[in-house]
Scaffold this active site. Structure first.
Site, PDB file in Angstrom:
ATOM      1  N   ASP A  25       0.857  -1.196   0.000  1.00  7.50           N
ATOM      2  CA  ASP A  25       0.000   0.000   0.000  1.00  7.50           C
ATOM      3  C   ASP A  25       0.887   1.238   0.000  1.00  7.50           C
ATOM      4  O   ASP A  25       2.063   1.173   0.366  1.00  7.50           O
ATOM      5  CB  ASP A  25      -0.918   0.024   1.233  1.00  7.50           C
ATOM      6  CG  ASP A  25      -1.866   1.220   1.213  1.00  7.50           C
ATOM      7  OD1 ASP A  25      -2.430   1.510   0.139  1.00  7.50           O
ATOM      8  OD2 ASP A  25      -2.026   1.892   2.245  1.00  7.50           O
ATOM      9  N   SER A  26       0.300   2.367  -0.374  1.00  6.06           N
ATOM     10  CA  SER A  26       1.030   3.627  -0.315  1.00  6.06           C
ATOM     11  C   SER A  26       1.410   3.958   1.133  1.00  6.06           C
ATOM     12  O   SER A  26       2.385   4.665   1.360  1.00  6.06           O
ATOM     13  CB  SER A  26       0.156   4.750  -0.863  1.00  6.06           C
ATOM     14  OG  SER A  26      -1.035   4.838  -0.101  1.00  6.06           O
ATOM     15  N   GLY A  58      -2.917   9.329  -3.539  1.00  3.09           N
ATOM     16  CA  GLY A  58      -4.214   9.716  -4.092  1.00  3.09           C
ATOM     17  C   GLY A  58      -4.255  11.062  -4.776  1.00  3.09           C
ATOM     18  O   GLY A  58      -5.148  11.335  -5.584  1.00  3.09           O
ATOM     19  N   CYS A  88      -4.253  -1.231  -2.262  1.00  7.26           N
ATOM     20  CA  CYS A  88      -4.388   0.219  -2.403  1.00  7.26           C
ATOM     21  C   CYS A  88      -5.249   0.453  -3.631  1.00  7.26           C
ATOM     22  O   CYS A  88      -4.922  -0.019  -4.723  1.00  7.26           O
ATOM     23  CB  CYS A  88      -3.004   0.839  -2.590  1.00  7.26           C
ATOM     24  SG  CYS A  88      -3.035   2.602  -2.946  1.00  7.26           S
ATOM     25  N   GLU A 173      -4.462   9.392   8.873  1.00  3.34           N
ATOM     26  CA  GLU A 173      -3.009   9.388   9.093  1.00  3.34           C
ATOM     27  C   GLU A 173      -2.636  10.218  10.325  1.00  3.34           C
ATOM     28  O   GLU A 173      -1.642   9.951  10.973  1.00  3.34           O
ATOM     29  CB  GLU A 173      -2.286   9.958   7.864  1.00  3.34           C
ATOM     30  CG  GLU A 173      -2.487   9.134   6.612  1.00  3.34           C
ATOM     31  CD  GLU A 173      -1.307   8.220   6.296  1.00  3.34           C
ATOM     32  OE1 GLU A 173      -0.200   8.479   6.750  1.00  3.34           O
ATOM     33  OE2 GLU A 173      -1.542   7.219   5.572  1.00  3.34           O
ATOM     34  N   CYS A 207     -11.184   3.138  -0.761  1.00  2.00           N
ATOM     35  CA  CYS A 207      -9.852   3.538  -0.300  1.00  2.00           C
ATOM     36  C   CYS A 207      -9.603   2.757   0.975  1.00  2.00           C
ATOM     37  O   CYS A 207     -10.465   2.714   1.862  1.00  2.00           O
ATOM     38  CB  CYS A 207      -9.795   5.040  -0.029  1.00  2.00           C
ATOM     39  SG  CYS A 207      -8.266   5.538   0.803  1.00  2.00           S
ATOM     40  N   HIS A 209      -7.908   3.255   3.502  1.00  2.00           N
ATOM     41  CA  HIS A 209      -7.888   3.997   4.770  1.00  2.00           C
ATOM     42  C   HIS A 209      -9.283   4.161   5.380  1.00  2.00           C
ATOM     43  O   HIS A 209      -9.421   4.330   6.589  1.00  2.00           O
ATOM     44  CB  HIS A 209      -7.346   5.411   4.554  1.00  2.00           C
ATOM     45  CG  HIS A 209      -5.865   5.524   4.509  1.00  2.00           C
ATOM     46  ND1 HIS A 209      -5.111   4.990   3.498  1.00  2.00           N
ATOM     47  CD2 HIS A 209      -4.995   6.124   5.362  1.00  2.00           C
ATOM     48  CE1 HIS A 209      -3.830   5.269   3.721  1.00  2.00           C
ATOM     49  NE2 HIS A 209      -3.740   5.957   4.845  1.00  2.00           N
TER      50      HIS A 209
HETATM   51  N1  DGL Z   1      -4.601   3.456   0.523  1.00  2.00           N
HETATM   52  C1  DGL Z   1      -4.847   4.318  -0.583  1.00  2.00           C
HETATM   53  C2  DGL Z   1      -6.049   3.809  -1.401  1.00  2.00           C
HETATM   54  O1  DGL Z   1      -6.657   2.783  -1.096  1.00  2.00           O
HETATM   55  C3  DGL Z   1      -5.120   5.744  -0.171  1.00  2.00           C
HETATM   56  C4  DGL Z   1      -4.023   6.498   0.435  1.00  2.00           C
HETATM   57  C5  DGL Z   1      -3.263   7.382  -0.499  1.00  2.00           C
HETATM   58  O2  DGL Z   1      -3.789   8.362  -1.043  1.00  2.00           O
HETATM   59  O3  DGL Z   1      -2.083   7.089  -0.652  1.00  2.00           O
HETATM   60  O4  DGL Z   1      -6.398   4.439  -2.376  1.00  2.00           O
END
Ligand code: DGL
Length: 288
Positions: A25-26, A58, A88, A173, A207, A209
Site C-alpha cells: 500500500d502507499s 491519491g 491500495c 493518518e 480507499c 484507509h
Molecule cells: N490506501 C490508498 C487507497 O486505497 C489511499 C491512500 C493514499 O492516497 O495514498 O487508495
C-alpha cells in the site's frame, strides 16, 4: 537514519521456491486489507510494504503512482514473492492494468499481481436494489473512473456515482478519525455524494484507509444505504483465487508470520500500524 533492512524471504521447500505473499500500500491503509486476509488465511506468511515516505498517492499523477507501484512490485519480487496484492485502490486503479499487461510478461511471467477493485466490483451486484452505486475514493481513484468502467462493464444497467474525499486519508493518518474534524468532513462528503443521486443504496469505501472512519460513516449515512468495506471481500476473493490457482499457491510459504516494512521512519510507522492491525508491529525500513 536506519540502514535499508531488506532481506531475502524466499526459501526452498520440497524443491519448490516458497515466499510470503506480498501486500503493498502507499501507506497504512493496506493494513485494513492485510488484517482481514490474515484472519481468513492465517496459515501463510506475509510481507507488508507501506510506501509511507511518498504517501499519499491519491493526489499524485498517474505516471508517478505507476512508477512507485512498479518499484514496490519489483522489490517484492526480489524478496521472492510469487503473489502480490496491491492493497491500495489508487495503485489498483492507476497502475495495476499496466503492470499486469506490460510489465509482468517480461518481469516475471509466472508470478501474479492482484488488486482490490475487481473483487469489490464483483460483490456489488449482490447488494444493490436500485442499481445506483456510490464510490468514495481518493482524487486519483475517482478521476481514473476505474470503478465506473468495471461496474458498468459487469452490470450495464447500474449507474456509478463517484465522490473524492481528499481529507479522509489525512484525518486517518493524523489519528483524527474519532475527532470533531472527522464529523465535519465525513458528513459533508456523504451529503455531497447523496446529492448526486438520492437513489444510491450501496456505497463502496474505495480507499483502504476509509474503514478507520467507519464509526463516523455509520453515524452520518442515510438509513438503508449499505456501506461496502473491502477487507473481507478481498480476503475471501484471495482464498478463492488460491484454491483455483495451485500453481501460485504452492509458492506461498506457510509459517503464519507477517513482517512489516516502511519507506518512512519505522518508529513513526509501527505505533500507528498496530492500531490498524490490532497487534504489536515492529517494522523495518526499506528503500524501494
Ligand atoms: N490506501 C490508498 C487507497 O486505497 C489511499 C491512500 C493514499 O492516497 O495514498 O487508495
Amino acid at each position: 537514519m536506519q540502514k535499508n533492512l531488506t532481506y531475502m524471504a524466499m526459501m526452498i521447500k520440497d524443491g519448490i521456491e516458497q515466499a510470503p505473499i506480498g501486500v503493498f500500500d502507499s501507506g497504512f491503509g493496506g493494513l485494513t486489507i492485510l488484517r482481514d486476509i490474515r484472519r481468513v488465511l492465517p496459515q501463510y506468511d506475509y510481507l507488508f510494504v507501506g510506501d509511507n515516505a511518498r504517501a499519499p498517492y491519491g493526489t499524485r499523477s498517474r505516471e508517478l503512482v505507476y512508477e512507485f507501484t512498479l518499484q514496490a512490485v519489483k522489490h517484492l519480487f526480489k524478496q521472492g514473492c510469487h503473489l502480490i496484492i496491491l492493497a491500495c485502490n489508487t495503485a489498483s486503479a492507476e497502475a495495476l492494468r499496466t503492470i499486469q499487461q506490460q510489465d509482468l510478461p517480461t518481469l516475471a511471467p509466472d508470478r501474479r499481481v492482484l488488486g482490490v477493485v475487481r473483487p469489490t466490483v464483483e460483490k456489488v451486484g449482490e447488494l444493490t436494489r436500485t442499481g445506483h452505486i456510490g464510490v468514495f475514493g481518493t482524487p486519483g481513484t475517482i478521476a481514473s473512473r476505474s470503478y465506473n468502467i468495471e461496474i458498468e462493464g459487469m452490470y450495464p444497467d447500474f449507474k456509478v456515482h463517484g465522490h473524492a474525499c481528499p481529507m479522509w486519508v489525512p484525518l486517518v493518518e493524523n489519528r483524527e478519525s474519532d475527532g470533531d474534524g472527522a464529523d465535519y468532513f465525513v458528513k459533508k462528503d456523504i451529503d455531497l455524494l447523496m446529492s448526486q443521486c438520492p437513489e444510491i443504496d450501496t456505497v463502496i469505501l474505495g480507499c483502504t484507509h476509509y474503514p478507520l472512519l467507519i464509526n463516523k460513516i455509520n453515524q452520518f449515512r442515510p438509513e438503508g444505504v449499505n456501506i461496502i468495506q473491502q477487507g473481507p471481500i478481498v480476503a475471501d476473493s484471495l482464498a478463492d483465487y488460491l484454491q483455483r490457482h495451485p500453481e501460485i499457491e504452492r509458492h506461498c510459504s506457510r509459517g503464519g508470520t507477517c513482517r512489516y516494512f516502511t519507506t518512512e521512519d519505522p518508529d513513526h510507522f509501527s505505533p500507528l500500524a498496530s492500531v490498524f492491525v490490532n497487534e504489536p508491529v515492529n517494522a523495518q525500513r526499506v528503500i524501494l
